[in-house]
Design an enzyme around this catalytic site. Structure first.
Site, short mmCIF file in Angstrom:
data_model
loop_
_atom_site.label_atom_id
_atom_site.label_comp_id
_atom_site.label_asym_id
_atom_site.label_seq_id
_atom_site.Cartn_x
_atom_site.Cartn_y
_atom_site.Cartn_z
N ALA A 1 0.85 -1.20 0.00
CA ALA A 1 0.00 0.00 0.00
C ALA A 1 0.88 1.24 0.00
CB ALA A 1 -0.92 0.02 1.23
N GLU B 1 -2.46 -12.41 -4.09
CA GLU B 1 -3.86 -12.34 -4.51
C GLU B 1 -4.24 -10.88 -4.62
OE1 GLU B 1 -3.47 -14.23 -1.46
OE2 GLU B 1 -3.42 -16.19 -2.47
N ASN C 1 -9.40 -4.64 -8.97
CA ASN C 1 -8.30 -3.70 -8.67
C ASN C 1 -7.36 -3.60 -9.88
OD1 ASN C 1 -6.43 -2.03 -7.48
ND2 ASN C 1 -6.21 -3.25 -5.61
N TYR D 1 1.39 -5.05 -11.19
CA TYR D 1 2.02 -6.36 -11.03
C TYR D 1 2.43 -6.94 -12.39
CZ TYR D 1 -0.08 -6.01 -6.35
OH TYR D 1 -0.43 -5.59 -5.11
C1 LIG Z 1 -1.74 -0.40 -5.88
C2 LIG Z 1 -0.80 0.65 -5.23
C3 LIG Z 1 0.01 -0.05 -4.13
C4 LIG Z 1 0.14 1.22 -6.30
O1 LIG Z 1 1.05 2.12 -5.68
P1 LIG Z 1 1.81 3.29 -6.52
O2 LIG Z 1 2.94 3.72 -5.68
O3 LIG Z 1 0.84 4.30 -6.96
O4 LIG Z 1 2.34 2.45 -7.76
P2 LIG Z 1 3.38 3.01 -8.85
O5 LIG Z 1 3.47 4.47 -8.79
O6 LIG Z 1 4.63 2.21 -8.72
O7 LIG Z 1 2.67 2.56 -10.18
C5 LIG Z 1 1.35 3.04 -10.46
C6 LIG Z 1 1.31 3.77 -11.79
O8 LIG Z 1 1.98 5.04 -11.67
C7 LIG Z 1 2.86 5.20 -12.77
N1 LIG Z 1 3.97 6.06 -12.36
C8 LIG Z 1 5.09 5.69 -11.70
N2 LIG Z 1 5.89 6.77 -11.50
C9 LIG Z 1 5.24 7.82 -12.05
C10 LIG Z 1 5.55 9.20 -12.17
N3 LIG Z 1 6.68 9.71 -11.68
N4 LIG Z 1 4.63 9.99 -12.77
C11 LIG Z 1 3.49 9.50 -13.27
N5 LIG Z 1 3.13 8.19 -13.19
C12 LIG Z 1 4.02 7.37 -12.59
C13 LIG Z 1 3.31 3.80 -13.04
O9 LIG Z 1 3.84 3.67 -14.36
C14 LIG Z 1 2.03 3.05 -12.89
O10 LIG Z 1 1.27 3.19 -14.07
P3 LIG Z 1 0.27 2.07 -14.56
O11 LIG Z 1 -0.90 2.17 -13.63
O12 LIG Z 1 -0.05 2.46 -15.94
O13 LIG Z 1 1.00 0.78 -14.43
C15 LIG Z 1 -1.61 1.83 -4.63
O14 LIG Z 1 -2.52 2.30 -5.60
C16 LIG Z 1 -2.40 1.48 -3.37
O15 LIG Z 1 -1.89 1.59 -2.25
N6 LIG Z 1 -3.68 1.06 -3.54
C17 LIG Z 1 -4.52 0.72 -2.40
C18 LIG Z 1 -4.11 -0.56 -1.77
C19 LIG Z 1 -4.11 -1.71 -2.78
O16 LIG Z 1 -5.05 -1.88 -3.55
N7 LIG Z 1 -3.02 -2.51 -2.76
C20 LIG Z 1 -2.88 -3.66 -3.62
C21 LIG Z 1 -3.60 -4.82 -3.01
S1 LIG Z 1 -3.29 -6.34 -3.86
#
Ligand SMILES: CC(C)(COP(=O)(O)OP(=O)(O)OC[C@H]1O[C@@H](n2cnc3c(N)ncnc32)[C@H](O)[C@@H]1OP(=O)(O)O)[C@@H](O)C(=O)NCCC(=O)NCCS
Length: 152
Positions: free
Chosen positions: A75, A108, A113, A120
């Site tokens: 998260a 999982e 989501n 992933y």
């Molecule tokens: C799922 C989660 C962990 C992702 O975290 P995050 O730090 O936003 O993930 P990232 O930034 O590494 O990647 C997300 C997207 O941002 C993009 N990104 C990364 N760096 C970036 C930047 N500097 N500028 C713009 N976009 C960027 C990535 O390419 C990715 O794009 P995609 O969606 O097209 O693949 C977050 O949304 C979260 O906490 N969700 C709620 C909890 C959850 O659902 N967890 C997973 C349970 S299985």
């Protein structure tokens, strides 16, 4: 988006307060503090936090099983999402466990989501099956994902 200086380091029990705050904002059905305390206490777990200075902004909790590292929870604080934090946390896990040829990676994720599933898949996980009605809050199915061991 402004670049931020982030350090990835192991989580400790002192981080439980910060974890809880993020967890409650990130999930409809958050893990309890004691679930995190239990994972952090296991020698077989790898629990990593992303920190901006002293502020925790994301984490990943991984448990070691016989044939896999199980990504139990990932998260990122909603204010810091889409900046590559989850990517960096998972890449650090792969770095720390590379060369462990006995273990791949599994997790999982709710079938709804899509953001997480895309993340992933970008990191090399593949769809590996469905657990029907896995999530008890709404009986949603879980997509099982798998990634092969990472060579050193
Ligand atoms: C799922 C989660 C962990 C992702 O975290 P995050 O730090 O936003 O993930 P990232 O930034 O590494 O990647 C997300 C997207 O941002 C993009 N990104 C990364 N760096 C970036 C930047 N500097 N500028 C713009 N976009 C960027 C990535 O390419 C990715 O794009 P995609 O969606 O097209 O693949 C977050 O949304 C979260 O906490 N969700 C709620 C909890 C959850 O659902 N967890 C997973 C349970 S299985």
């Amino acid at each position: 988006m402004t670049a931020i200086a982030v350090e990835i380091r192991p989580l400790t029990l002192a981080d439980l307060g910060g974890i809880e705050q993020i967890e409650r904002r990130a999930y409809r059905t958050p893990w309890s503090r004691s679930m995190f305390a239990s994972e952090l206490g296991k020698q077989t777990s790898i629990c990593l936090g992303a920190f901006e200075g002293e502020q925790l902004i994301g984490y990943v909790v991984n448990s070691r099983y016989v044939d896999a590292w199980h990504v139990m929870n990932v998260a990122v604080d909603p204010d810091f999402q889409h900046r590559g934090m989850a990517t960096r946390l998972l890449e650090r896990l792969f770095e720390l466990t590379s060369g462990d040829q006995r273990r791949g990676y599994t997790l999982e994720v709710r079938v709804s989501n899509l953001d997480a599933i895309r993340l992933y898949e970008r990191l090399g996980f593949q769809r590996h099956g469905i657990r029907r009605g896995y999530y008890t809050d709404n009986r949603e199915d879980a997509l099982i994902m798998w990634k092969d061991p990472v060579a050193r």
